[in-house]
Each structure stands twice: as C-alpha cells, then as structure tokens.
Motif scaffolding. Structure first.
Motif, PDB file in Angstrom:
ATOM      1  N   ASP A 341     -14.931  55.791 -64.716  1.00  0.00           N
ATOM      2  CA  ASP A 341     -14.005  56.151 -65.792  1.00  0.00           C
ATOM      3  C   ASP A 341     -13.996  57.659 -66.028  1.00  0.00           C
ATOM      4  O   ASP A 341     -12.943  58.264 -66.255  1.00  0.00           O
ATOM      5  N   LEU A 342     -15.174  58.257 -65.988  1.00  0.00           N
ATOM      6  CA  LEU A 342     -15.249  59.704 -66.188  1.00  0.00           C
ATOM      7  C   LEU A 342     -14.494  60.434 -65.086  1.00  0.00           C
ATOM      8  O   LEU A 342     -13.774  61.407 -65.334  1.00  0.00           O
ATOM      9  N   VAL A 343     -14.662  59.945 -63.867  1.00  0.00           N
ATOM     10  CA  VAL A 343     -13.956  60.584 -62.745  1.00  0.00           C
ATOM     11  C   VAL A 343     -12.452  60.361 -62.895  1.00  0.00           C
ATOM     12  O   VAL A 343     -11.654  61.286 -62.677  1.00  0.00           O
ATOM     13  N   ALA A 344     -12.075  59.163 -63.312  1.00  0.00           N
ATOM     14  CA  ALA A 344     -10.646  58.890 -63.469  1.00  0.00           C
ATOM     15  C   ALA A 344     -10.021  59.801 -64.528  1.00  0.00           C
ATOM     16  O   ALA A 344      -8.895  60.267 -64.378  1.00  0.00           O
ATOM     17  N   GLN A 345     -10.797  60.061 -65.596  1.00  0.00           N
ATOM     18  CA  GLN A 345     -10.268  60.952 -66.639  1.00  0.00           C
ATOM     19  C   GLN A 345     -10.137  62.384 -66.148  1.00  0.00           C
ATOM     20  O   GLN A 345      -9.190  63.089 -66.473  1.00  0.00           O
ATOM     21  N   ALA A 346     -11.125  62.813 -65.359  1.00  0.00           N
ATOM     22  CA  ALA A 346     -11.152  64.212 -64.937  1.00  0.00           C
ATOM     23  C   ALA A 346     -10.161  64.476 -63.804  1.00  0.00           C
ATOM     24  O   ALA A 346      -9.639  65.583 -63.670  1.00  0.00           O
ATOM     25  N   CYS A 347      -9.920  63.468 -62.975  1.00  0.00           N
ATOM     26  CA  CYS A 347      -8.980  63.615 -61.881  1.00  0.00           C
ATOM     27  C   CYS A 347      -7.852  62.612 -62.157  1.00  0.00           C
ATOM     28  O   CYS A 347      -8.032  61.698 -62.947  1.00  0.00           O
ATOM     29  N   ASP A 348      -6.731  62.772 -61.544  1.00  0.00           N
ATOM     30  CA  ASP A 348      -5.673  61.840 -61.894  1.00  0.00           C
ATOM     31  C   ASP A 348      -5.547  60.728 -60.861  1.00  0.00           C
ATOM     32  O   ASP A 348      -4.491  60.500 -60.291  1.00  0.00           O
ATOM     33  N   PHE A 349      -6.667  60.067 -60.601  1.00  0.00           N
ATOM     34  CA  PHE A 349      -6.592  58.864 -59.779  1.00  0.00           C
ATOM     35  C   PHE A 349      -7.752  57.960 -60.172  1.00  0.00           C
ATOM     36  O   PHE A 349      -8.736  58.413 -60.756  1.00  0.00           O
ATOM     37  N   ASN A 350      -7.598  56.686 -59.860  1.00  0.00           N
ATOM     38  CA  ASN A 350      -8.648  55.728 -60.147  1.00  0.00           C
ATOM     39  C   ASN A 350      -9.529  55.577 -58.911  1.00  0.00           C
ATOM     40  O   ASN A 350      -9.065  55.093 -57.871  1.00  0.00           O
ATOM     41  N   PRO A 351     -10.786  55.996 -59.003  1.00  0.00           N
ATOM     42  CA  PRO A 351     -11.626  55.994 -57.802  1.00  0.00           C
ATOM     43  C   PRO A 351     -11.852  54.608 -57.215  1.00  0.00           C
ATOM     44  O   PRO A 351     -12.073  54.489 -56.002  1.00  0.00           O
ATOM     45  N   VAL A 352     -11.797  53.581 -58.043  1.00  0.00           N
ATOM     46  CA  VAL A 352     -12.010  52.240 -57.499  1.00  0.00           C
ATOM     47  C   VAL A 352     -10.827  51.848 -56.622  1.00  0.00           C
ATOM     48  O   VAL A 352     -10.991  51.286 -55.534  1.00  0.00           O
ATOM     49  N   GLU A 353      -9.610  52.183 -57.086  1.00  0.00           N
ATOM     50  CA  GLU A 353      -8.418  51.868 -56.285  1.00  0.00           C
ATOM     51  C   GLU A 353      -8.322  52.773 -55.066  1.00  0.00           C
ATOM     52  O   GLU A 353      -7.876  52.372 -54.006  1.00  0.00           O
ATOM     53  N   ALA A 354      -8.745  54.013 -55.233  1.00  0.00           N
ATOM     54  CA  ALA A 354      -8.629  54.987 -54.131  1.00  0.00           C
ATOM     55  C   ALA A 354      -9.877  54.999 -53.261  1.00  0.00           C
ATOM     56  O   ALA A 354     -10.130  55.968 -52.537  1.00  0.00           O
ATOM     57  N   TRP A 355     -10.665  53.936 -53.325  1.00  0.00           N
ATOM     58  CA  TRP A 355     -12.007  53.908 -52.738  1.00  0.00           C
ATOM     59  C   TRP A 355     -12.069  54.485 -51.325  1.00  0.00           C
ATOM     60  O   TRP A 355     -12.866  55.386 -51.044  1.00  0.00           O
ATOM     61  N   ASP A 356     -11.214  53.974 -50.444  1.00  0.00           N
ATOM     62  CA  ASP A 356     -11.316  54.379 -49.041  1.00  0.00           C
ATOM     63  C   ASP A 356     -10.890  55.822 -48.820  1.00  0.00           C
ATOM     64  O   ASP A 356     -11.230  56.424 -47.796  1.00  0.00           O
ATOM     65  N   ASP A 357     -10.145  56.360 -49.784  1.00  0.00           N
ATOM     66  CA  ASP A 357      -9.681  57.744 -49.634  1.00  0.00           C
ATOM     67  C   ASP A 357     -10.646  58.751 -50.233  1.00  0.00           C
ATOM     68  O   ASP A 357     -10.414  59.960 -50.184  1.00  0.00           O
ATOM     69  N   LEU A 358     -11.738  58.252 -50.845  1.00  0.00           N
ATOM     70  CA  LEU A 358     -12.583  59.160 -51.618  1.00  0.00           C
ATOM     71  C   LEU A 358     -13.158  60.326 -50.811  1.00  0.00           C
ATOM     72  O   LEU A 358     -13.152  61.451 -51.294  1.00  0.00           O
ATOM     73  N   PRO A 359     -13.640  60.095 -49.585  1.00  0.00           N
ATOM     74  CA  PRO A 359     -14.154  61.254 -48.845  1.00  0.00           C
ATOM     75  C   PRO A 359     -13.094  62.346 -48.693  1.00  0.00           C
ATOM     76  O   PRO A 359     -13.392  63.532 -48.880  1.00  0.00           O
ATOM     77  N   GLU A 360     -11.857  61.921 -48.419  1.00  0.00           N
ATOM     78  CA  GLU A 360     -10.783  62.888 -48.270  1.00  0.00           C
ATOM     79  C   GLU A 360     -10.504  63.618 -49.583  1.00  0.00           C
ATOM     80  O   GLU A 360     -10.336  64.836 -49.630  1.00  0.00           O
ATOM     81  N   ARG A 361     -10.439  62.825 -50.658  1.00  0.00           N
ATOM     82  CA  ARG A 361     -10.135  63.422 -51.968  1.00  0.00           C
ATOM     83  C   ARG A 361     -11.243  64.369 -52.413  1.00  0.00           C
ATOM     84  O   ARG A 361     -10.973  65.417 -53.010  1.00  0.00           O
ATOM     85  N   ALA A 362     -12.475  63.986 -52.138  1.00  0.00           N
ATOM     86  CA  ALA A 362     -13.594  64.855 -52.484  1.00  0.00           C
ATOM     87  C   ALA A 362     -13.425  66.195 -51.779  1.00  0.00           C
ATOM     88  O   ALA A 362     -13.564  67.269 -52.379  1.00  0.00           O
ATOM     89  N   HIS A 363     -13.099  66.102 -50.527  1.00  0.00           N
ATOM     90  CA  HIS A 363     -12.905  67.306 -49.738  1.00  0.00           C
ATOM     91  C   HIS A 363     -11.800  68.170 -50.336  1.00  0.00           C
ATOM     92  O   HIS A 363     -11.944  69.384 -50.508  1.00  0.00           O
ATOM     93  N   ALA A 364     -10.696  67.499 -50.713  1.00  0.00           N
ATOM     94  CA  ALA A 364      -9.551  68.219 -51.272  1.00  0.00           C
ATOM     95  C   ALA A 364      -9.912  68.890 -52.595  1.00  0.00           C
ATOM     96  O   ALA A 364      -9.390  69.954 -52.934  1.00  0.00           O
ATOM     97  N   LEU A 365     -10.823  68.266 -53.343  1.00  0.00           N
ATOM     98  CA  LEU A 365     -11.212  68.834 -54.640  1.00  0.00           C
ATOM     99  C   LEU A 365     -12.286  69.918 -54.497  1.00  0.00           C
ATOM    100  O   LEU A 365     -12.711  70.503 -55.482  1.00  0.00           O
ATOM    101  N   GLY A 366     -12.720  70.123 -53.268  1.00  0.00           N
ATOM    102  CA  GLY A 366     -13.744  71.142 -53.055  1.00  0.00           C
ATOM    103  C   GLY A 366     -15.134  70.670 -53.398  1.00  0.00           C
ATOM    104  O   GLY A 366     -16.044  71.469 -53.576  1.00  0.00           O
ATOM    105  N   ALA A 367     -15.303  69.346 -53.498  1.00  0.00           N
ATOM    106  CA  ALA A 367     -16.634  68.816 -53.755  1.00  0.00           C
ATOM    107  C   ALA A 367     -17.364  68.668 -52.430  1.00  0.00           C
ATOM    108  O   ALA A 367     -16.838  68.069 -51.500  1.00  0.00           O
ATOM    109  N   PRO A 368     -18.550  69.232 -52.339  1.00  0.00           N
ATOM    110  CA  PRO A 368     -19.276  69.184 -51.070  1.00  0.00           C
ATOM    111  C   PRO A 368     -19.725  67.757 -50.734  1.00  0.00           C
ATOM    112  O   PRO A 368     -20.446  67.143 -51.502  1.00  0.00           O
TER     113      PRO A 368
END
Length: 535
Positions: A341-368
């Motif tokens: 929920d905290l991640v969903a609030q801070a970013c505009d996507f639901n991490p549970v729904e975007a589960w398989d895309d998370l490595p890509e999204r992390a990369h895009a957000l500059g998270a190591p």
RNA sequence: GCCCCUUUAGCUCAACGGCAGAGCAGCCGGCUUUUAACCGGUUGAUGGAGGUUCGAUUCCUCCAGGGGGCACCA
C-alpha cells in the motif's frame, strides 16, 4: 611543552611528595557524603538554623569527608581553592595554610589538575555564596601523571574523543549523562521483557556456521581444532532452538559482528536485542515492539523539543521527542501500513497487479536492484528507495516479499509475501520481526534457494544450516520473533547523529601501521594450546 | 572501494608564499574569600615522505589518521 615534559614534571612532583613522606596513592579514605549529598546537607542545615548562620562570619557547618578529581585549581599564596568533581557533581574545596599546617599545605602546592583527593572539612558558604568544604585535612588519593584536556573548552578533537573516551568523559559531565542514558534504555528493555515473563539467554558467539542475517561474518581461528570459526551475525537461530527446547519466551541482548565498513549508522560490532515468543505471531511482536520503545522513552524522561521558529521548548511528555532538530512523536498506537500500500501510494501503480513488471519498474524509478533479482527483491528496492526515507513518526511496515525473508512464515492468502514487519522511525529501520517459519520442509527449501543465490555469487545469502533444520524438524511451536538494533534505538531516543556517539568505545582503525603489524605478528605465532593450558 | 573536507604546542584556537602567534595547562616569582582567579617572567608545535620555489603551515604528489557524503550494508 611536549607531553613527555609535562609527564616528567608530574613525576618530579612524585619525588617531592616522597621526600615529604606522602604516598602518591592512598586507599584509606572513605567519604561520608557524595558531593551532591554534601550540598544538600548544607542546604538542610541552613534551613534548620533559619538562615541565621548564613552570614559570612558564620562558624563552620557539619564536618564531612568528600572525594573527587581536581578540575580547577586556584592557588593564591597561603590559600587555595579547588573544584573537585565526582559523579558529575562539582564542589569547591578551600584549602588554607592556617587550617592544614605547613606539611599538608606543602601537598596543596604539589597538586595538579586531574589528581584525585579526599578532604575532611566543614561545610560552609563563601562570601559569594558558593557551597564549600573548608578543609581541615587533605589526603592525596591518586596523583595523575597525564595532563588533562583543556579545562574550559574540554576535549574537542573528535578522534581523541573516540579513541580516549575516558578523557572525553572526565572532561564532560554532559557526555557522562549521555552514556548513562544508554544504560537507562537497555535497562528498560530488559525490564519490559522480564515483566512479560521472557527469560534472558546467552547463546554462542563463536559459531561454525554464521546465520540468521544477511551479512558477512568475521572469521577467527580455533587453534586447538585447527579450524576456522565465525563470530555471530545474528542471535536468531539459537533462540529458536530454545523454543524447540520448550521455553515459551526467550530473549538475548548481545553483541553481534558484521564484516562491513564504518558509517554514521554502522559499527562492525553492535548490540542486538532479539526476542522470541511461542504461540504468537508478528502481530504479537508488534505490540511488544511498541511497548519496548514507549517504555524506554518513558524511562528516559522528557526532552526539549524543537519549535518551528528554530527554538526549543521543554515538553513534559517523554513520548514527544526531538531527533535531528525535528519533533518525533512516539505516542502509541504507531502507524501501521502494508508495504504494497505504501508503494502504491508513493508510485502510481499497484505492485501486486504489476508484480511481474516490478524489476523493470524498479529500474525505471532508479531503485538499485540486484542482478537477477525477482519481483520481491524489486518491490523491496522500490520501497527502500521511494518510501522508507520519507517515514518519520514510527511506522510498522507490514508484509515483506518472501524472496527477501528466508526465515519468515508465508502469508496463507498470498505465498509471495511473508508475515513480517519492520518498524521505521525517522527514515531508519529500528526493528524487524516476523511470524517465524517453523515448517522444516519449507525452511529447507528456502535455504536451498539461498544456496543457489550463494552459488551465483551472493556471499551474504544464508548458508544451509543442517543442525538448525534438524532442530526445526523436532518441532518448533508457532512463534513470533523480533530484532531491535539497540544502538540505533538509543540514537533515536538520545538524538545522537552518529552511532559512535552511543558507543563508549567505537571501532577505530589502528592509529599507526606499527600497531596493526604488531597484531599481525601475534596472530602468526599464537601461543600453542599446550602453553596456555589452564591450571 | 570512490569523492569532498581536515590534521599547527599536552589541550583550545590564529598566521596575503616572507622570522609560526595567543589562551589554558606547565615552570619560576607574588598574592589567605577565589569562580575559566589575577599580576610579572618563562619553556614548548606545523601528521609522515617527496616535489615546486631564493623561501612552504600555506602550492603540488603520495602515504597515514579523523570527519562528512556515496556505495556496500540493515
């Protein structure tokens, strides 16, 4: 003047004292009052005599014996004022030739700052109103051979403060109070746990297989067995064995060692509190964590807290505290949020729904994201990058990815997550807890996943601990477990900017190469087992 | 591991590339109500090794310690 000359000067005084027949170290002196006690005694006496004796021609007050270190020294011919200090209190002592006689006054002339003296004398107030012991006898208890830090500015040099903490402490009452606060916190932690029926245990620090945390261990050598052993990086696995053994609530507060660099928040050895309770889960640990912290803050008492205009005001609520110039509220109940929920609030996507895309999204957000990391590790990276630094007042962050929590029990409704929380305060992790994994088959599988990470080059992945697995196979009750970094908690509660300010003796590099190589020599030729046989 | 800052007397601090100063502490002398006591005198130092320069505390390089940041890490 070089230090050696200053020391030589003090040794010269030792010789002069010897000529006078005065021992440099005396032990037969028992104070009747602490300095604070003497001060209160004087005040009480003045009240009892209705202030009649406060006049400067007043006769002497009650006789006392006090002791302390000489912090100020003002000799003026046939009279001398010194301030002695003990237990953070200072008291003036007035040494007069006509009271002491020639022999003892000769000792007064040989006093140095830093000496420890005992004085028998009468309580009084000087003309300026300062509580004073007018000495009728002087006993030199300890002659100091080293020059003390500057009497007014104290010890300013950071390095010397850390390396020679005794100098820092003796020159600063504030520092002594600061470290006493640490003891208050630790004592409070123990009391809270003891009151709840937890048993304190002491488990091995030397371990054949280090486990229970993501960290590199220190290696040391066991000569008798010709084998390397490790210093523990966590307490977890042994306390869980105790749950198997039938204890219902156990804890340990002890040193753990992690082979890492130094930073304002990291010391290679630090103090960890771990607590385990059977027949509860991470919700129980949440309640316990809150109590531990609230109790500790209350034990410390109120603190000045910052105001918007940059000033401070005294606040009698110990749970409203100051940290880093900002107000911090420890008032329960602490905020409680799921990580997704905290991640969903801070970013505009639901991490549970975007589960398989998370490595890509992390990369895009500059998270190591570690190479080869799965969605779980990516979610953690996003959280740590975008959410955690922004959390100020205490927040329980619930339900971590299973991938990064090999010792925690999975959620029954979603196997991708475990029942785990970290408590974040001021952007830092203060506590980590979970519903303990007690299914040996699942545990073995998690270890095997870690083993493959290890094989892939992650040398902080958990090694497989067959002995621990065997214990779990015997059957460990369902349980909640908790870990608190005690040093970091103390930092929070005492408004300390660096971990070194809450460690009496922080780890420092050896000052000179000679020191380091001397240790190398010792290690290369250790005494043999035969030589060091016990009686 | 990387970047920035820093290291001057025992302590606390100064010094446009031009004889390295002060306070405290120390030492000698004076002083029996001082408060970081005071007064007179006095000893004592540029983290280490190179380099540039007529001349280096100052500029450059390397080494070591410390501080801060990043990374690693919880």
């Amino acid at each position: 003047m070089p230090a050696d000359d200053l020391i030589a000067e003090r040794r010269r005084k030792l010789d002069q004292l010897a000529v006078l027949g005065v021992p440099s170290h005396n032990v037969d002196f028992t104070p009747t009052e602490t300095l604070d006690g003497a001060r209160r005694l004087l005040a009480r006496m003045e009240v009892d005599s209705s202030g009649a004796s406060a006049a400067d021609e007043a006769p002497d007050g009650p006789e006392v014996r006090v002791a302390g270190r000489v912090m100020q020294y003002r000799l003026q011919g046939k009279s001398c004022f010194v301030h002695v200090e003990d237990e953070g209190e200072r008291m003036q002592v007035w040494l007069r030739l006509d009271r002491l006689g020639d022999d003892e006054f000769a000792v007064v002339r040989l006093l140095d700052l830093g000496d420890i003296i005992g004085v028998r004398g009468n309580l009084m107030r000087t003309r300026r109103g300062e509580p004073t012991v007018l000495a009728s006898a002087l006993t030199l208890l300890v002659k100091s051979l080293q020059p003390p830090p500057e009497k007014f500015h104290g010890l300013q040099d950071q390095e010397t403060r850390y390396r020679k903490r005794y100098l820092h402490l003796l020159s600063s009452a504030a520092q002594r109070r600061h470290f006493a606060a640490r003891t208050t916190v630790v004592r409070s932690l123990r009391r809270t746990l003891d009151n709840r029926g937890f048993m304190e245990a002491e488990t091995p620090i030397l371990q054949p297989i280090p486990g229970g945390g993501h960290a590199l261990p220190f290696v040391t050598h066991w000569n008798a067995l010709h084998a390397d052993v490790y210093l523990r990086i966590a307490i977890e696995l042994h306390l869980k064995r105790l749950l198997v053994g039938g204890y219902r609530r156990v804890y340990e507060i002890g040193r753990v060692f992690r082979n890492e660099g130094l930073s304002p928040r990291h010391n290679p050895e630090f103090t960890m509190l771990e607590a385990y309770e059977a027949y509860t889960d991470y919700h129980g640990m949440r309640e316990l964590t809150e109590s531990l912290i609230v109790d500790a803050a209350n034990a410390l008492g109120p603190q000045q807290i910052p105001e918007q205009d940059g000033g401070t005001f005294p606040c009698d609520d110990p749970l409203r505290r100051s940290f880093g110039g900002r107000e911090l509220s420890l008032t329960p109940p602490f905020r409680c949020e799921r990580m997704v929920d905290l991640v969903a609030q801070a970013c505009d996507f639901n991490p549970v729904e975007a589960w398989d895309d998370l490595p890509e999204r992390a990369h895009a957000l500059g998270a190591p994201v570690p190479i080869g990391a799965g969605a779980g590790a990516a979610l953690l990276a996003i959280y740590e990058h975008r959410v955690e630094p922004e959390l100020w007042d205490p927040t329980f962050v619930l339900d971590y990815p299973a991938e990064v929590s090999p010792l925690a029990r999975k959620r029954r409704d979603d196997q991708r997550f475990v029942e785990r929380f970290e408590l974040v305060v001021a952007g830092r992790e203060v506590a980590n807890a979970f519903s303990e994994l007690n299914d040996p088959l699942d545990q073995r599988q998690r270890f095997e996943e870690q083993a493959s990470l290890r094989a892939a080059g992650d040398d902080e992945a958990f090694p497989l601990d067959e002995d621990f697995l065997e214990a779990i196979e015997v059957g460990m009750p369902p349980a909640g477990g908790l870990g608190i970094g005690v040093d970091r908690l103390v930092m929070l509660l005492t408004d300390a900017a660096t971990i070194r300010d809450v460690l009496l003796f922080p780890t420092m590099r050896p000052r000179h190469r000679e020191e380091a190589s001397a240790e190398d020599v010792n290690q290369s030729s250790p005494p043999s087992a035969e030589d060091s046989e016990r009686p």
